[in-house]
Design an enzyme around this catalytic site. Structure first.
Site, short mmCIF file in Angstrom:
data_model
loop_
_atom_site.label_atom_id
_atom_site.label_comp_id
_atom_site.label_asym_id
_atom_site.label_seq_id
_atom_site.Cartn_x
_atom_site.Cartn_y
_atom_site.Cartn_z
CD1 TRP A 6 -1.59 2.25 2.16
CD2 TRP A 6 -3.09 1.31 0.80
NE1 TRP A 6 -2.66 3.10 2.06
CE2 TRP A 6 -3.59 2.55 1.23
CE3 TRP A 6 -3.86 0.52 -0.07
CZ2 TRP A 6 -4.83 3.03 0.83
CZ3 TRP A 6 -5.09 1.01 -0.47
CH2 TRP A 6 -5.56 2.24 -0.03
CB VAL A 15 -0.66 -8.27 -2.59
CG1 VAL A 15 -1.96 -8.04 -1.81
CG2 VAL A 15 0.12 -6.97 -2.68
CB ILE A 16 -0.28 -13.71 -0.24
CG1 ILE A 16 1.16 -13.60 -0.78
CG2 ILE A 16 -0.77 -15.16 -0.28
CD1 ILE A 16 2.20 -14.27 0.09
CG HIS A 23 -6.25 -5.35 3.93
ND1 HIS A 23 -7.07 -5.24 5.02
CD2 HIS A 23 -5.39 -4.31 3.99
CE1 HIS A 23 -6.72 -4.18 5.70
NE2 HIS A 23 -5.71 -3.59 5.09
NE ARG A 74 3.31 -16.26 -10.26
CZ ARG A 74 2.77 -17.48 -10.15
NH1 ARG A 74 3.09 -18.27 -9.14
NH2 ARG A 74 1.92 -17.93 -11.06
N1 INI Z 1 0.55 -5.52 2.40
C1 INI Z 1 1.26 -6.28 1.55
O1 INI Z 1 2.32 -5.85 1.08
N2 INI Z 1 0.81 -7.52 1.19
C2 INI Z 1 -0.38 -8.02 1.68
O2 INI Z 1 -0.72 -9.18 1.32
C3 INI Z 1 -1.15 -7.24 2.57
N3 INI Z 1 -2.38 -7.75 3.11
O3 INI Z 1 -2.80 -8.85 2.73
O4 INI Z 1 -3.04 -7.11 3.91
C4 INI Z 1 -0.64 -5.95 2.93
N4 INI Z 1 -1.32 -5.16 3.79
C5 INI Z 1 -0.70 -4.04 4.46
C6 INI Z 1 -0.76 -2.77 3.64
O5 INI Z 1 0.13 -2.83 2.52
C7 INI Z 1 -0.36 -1.54 4.48
O6 INI Z 1 0.98 -1.64 4.89
C8 INI Z 1 -1.25 -1.37 5.71
O7 INI Z 1 -2.61 -1.38 5.37
C9 INI Z 1 -0.92 -0.03 6.44
O8 INI Z 1 -1.14 1.08 5.59
#
Ligand code: INI
Length: 158
Positions: free
Chosen positions: A59, A83-84, A90, A129
């Site tokens: 994010w 991102v899994i 989310h 990957r």
């Molecule tokens: N961030 C990731 O990089 N991968 C994910 O799979 C993920 N999930 O699944 O929630 C994830 N969430 C955190 C997000 O990127 C932020 O760091 C968080 O929401 C704080 O802003």
């Protein structure tokens, strides 16, 4: 007259490259980072031409990539994350915003940004990957960053 054809060279000597890497799912993203660093080094990018920025999650990648691009210090940027889907609602928000945001930064700033963010349904697909069965998307992103720095450099007459 033969047609004009422009393609990127995979030569990284003299390039300055920034890598923004998410810590979330670091089991995967550490391997993507290792692959990207290996890819940069093996294509001739000097170690002191590389800057690594760690952020909490995918994010946070778009705003980070934007700051790096706007600094004017880098020929190319690599965004790395994982991102899994798992059970998290989310997933679609995080994956969608990371892809859209990073893409917007590339188009609006003109700095090439390689998208090395895995979006997978399972941890196993991410492992595949990140250095297992399907190669290492960090390494691939490094090659893309170098190629696009070369393509855009030529188009801009540098
Ligand atoms: N961030 C990731 O990089 N991968 C994910 O799979 C993920 N999930 O699944 O929630 C994830 N969430 C955190 C997000 O990127 C932020 O760091 C968080 O929401 C704080 O802003």
């Amino acid at each position: 007259m033969p047609h004009l054809e422009i393609e990127g060279a995979l030569r990284g000597d003299g390039l300055r490259v920034a890598i923004a890497v998410a810590r979330f799912n670091s089991f995967i993203t550490d391997r993507l980072l290792a692959g990207a660093l290996d890819g940069l080094r093996r294509h001739g990018v000097a170690d002191d031409g590389v800057t690594v920025v760690r952020v909490p999650g995918a994010w946070e990648l778009p705003v980070t990539v934007k700051a790096l691009a706007e600094s004017g210090k880098y020929d190319a940027i690599i965004a790395l994350g994982a991102v899994i889907r798992g059970d998290t609602p989310h997933f679609d928000y995080v994956a969608g915003e990371a892809a859209k945001g990073v893409g917007q930064v590339m188009v609006s700033t003109g700095v090439p940004v390689a998208f090395g963010v895995l979006t997978t349904n399972t941890l196993e697909q991410a492992i595949d990957r990140a250095g297992a069965k399907s190669g290492n998307k960090g390494f691939d992103a490094a090659a893309t960053a170098i190629e696009m720095a070369s393509v855009l450099g030529q188009l801009r007459g540098k």
